[in-house]
Design an enzyme around this catalytic site. Sequence first.
Site, PDB file in Angstrom:
ATOM      1  N   HIS A  14      21.705  54.039  63.903  1.00 54.26           N
ATOM      2  CA  HIS A  14      20.777  55.111  63.580  1.00 54.26           C
ATOM      3  C   HIS A  14      21.563  56.397  63.309  1.00 54.26           C
ATOM      4  O   HIS A  14      22.678  56.575  63.802  1.00 54.26           O
ATOM      5  CB  HIS A  14      19.804  55.352  64.737  1.00 54.26           C
ATOM      6  CG  HIS A  14      18.815  54.258  64.924  1.00 54.26           C
ATOM      7  ND1 HIS A  14      17.618  54.462  65.570  1.00 54.26           N
ATOM      8  CD2 HIS A  14      18.823  52.950  64.567  1.00 54.26           C
ATOM      9  CE1 HIS A  14      16.932  53.334  65.600  1.00 54.26           C
ATOM     10  NE2 HIS A  14      17.653  52.402  64.998  1.00 54.26           N
TER      11      HIS A  14
ATOM     12  N   GLU B  54      21.186  59.444  64.452  1.00 55.50           N
ATOM     13  CA  GLU B  54      21.510  60.211  65.658  1.00 55.50           C
ATOM     14  C   GLU B  54      22.658  59.570  66.431  1.00 55.50           C
ATOM     15  O   GLU B  54      23.569  60.273  66.896  1.00 55.50           O
ATOM     16  CB  GLU B  54      20.279  60.320  66.577  1.00 55.50           C
ATOM     17  CG  GLU B  54      19.095  61.030  65.961  1.00 55.50           C
ATOM     18  CD  GLU B  54      18.131  60.124  65.211  1.00 55.50           C
ATOM     19  OE1 GLU B  54      16.990  60.537  65.003  1.00 55.50           O
ATOM     20  OE2 GLU B  54      18.519  58.992  64.824  1.00 55.50           O
TER      21      GLU B  54
ATOM     22  N   CYS C 208      14.040  58.068  68.082  1.00 59.43           N
ATOM     23  CA  CYS C 208      13.437  56.938  68.794  1.00 59.43           C
ATOM     24  C   CYS C 208      13.893  56.988  70.256  1.00 59.43           C
ATOM     25  O   CYS C 208      14.776  57.768  70.619  1.00 59.43           O
ATOM     26  CB  CYS C 208      13.852  55.625  68.129  1.00 59.43           C
ATOM     27  SG  CYS C 208      15.583  55.173  68.420  1.00 59.43           S
TER      28      CYS C 208
ATOM     29  N   CYS D  81      17.672  56.784  70.656  1.00 57.78           N
ATOM     30  CA  CYS D  81      18.409  57.967  70.201  1.00 57.78           C
ATOM     31  C   CYS D  81      18.185  59.171  71.100  1.00 57.78           C
ATOM     32  O   CYS D  81      19.122  59.920  71.371  1.00 57.78           O
ATOM     33  CB  CYS D  81      18.044  58.279  68.759  1.00 57.78           C
ATOM     34  SG  CYS D  81      18.660  57.027  67.602  1.00 57.78           S
TER      35      CYS D  81
END
Length: 186
Positions: free
Chosen positions: A52, A54, A82, A85
Amino acid sequence: MVPDEIISMIITLQQEAISTGNPPFSAVIIADDKVISSCYNKSRTSGNPLDHAEMSAIQSVIQTYGAEILTKAHLVSSNEPCPMCIGACIWSGIREASYFISQEQVAAIRGWGKFMPAQKIAEVDDSGIIINGPMENENMLRMHQEFWTTGNNSSHKHSIHLPDDKTSNRIAVVNAMSIDTRNADR
């Protein structure tokens, strides 16, 4: 308030994600009024569900500057982080996270993907992380509408790291080129 130059950077990163076959998620990390990392989601092209924006941004900062700088950092993301993250933000000591598009907005576009909001996770944690958002940005939202309603981009549900056929073909070509290159050295 997020400066216009950061907003432009996030939008550019979203466009890069889409152009490489990845979902339009992006993040930057700022410390001492300087961008120290900028990344986009690469989960489809890498095949790694942890790739991801992040997570990649945090890892990049640690590799480049060391972990301590994160304790005075601000993560700015195109989307609500999410649970994985926001957990990484908390555990790395990031003091503030801001985002533009809520998970509810993305879920409404693609028809799935609700998860525990970042603010709720922060409320039950004692880290003191500040969560700002959603801040709304029509350009960022439009990219999600275009991405998730094109082809079969919404068909994998929570496994957004699974490539569509076009991305699979691109990965296969890159892998074949890597194999040919390795064989050429022999």
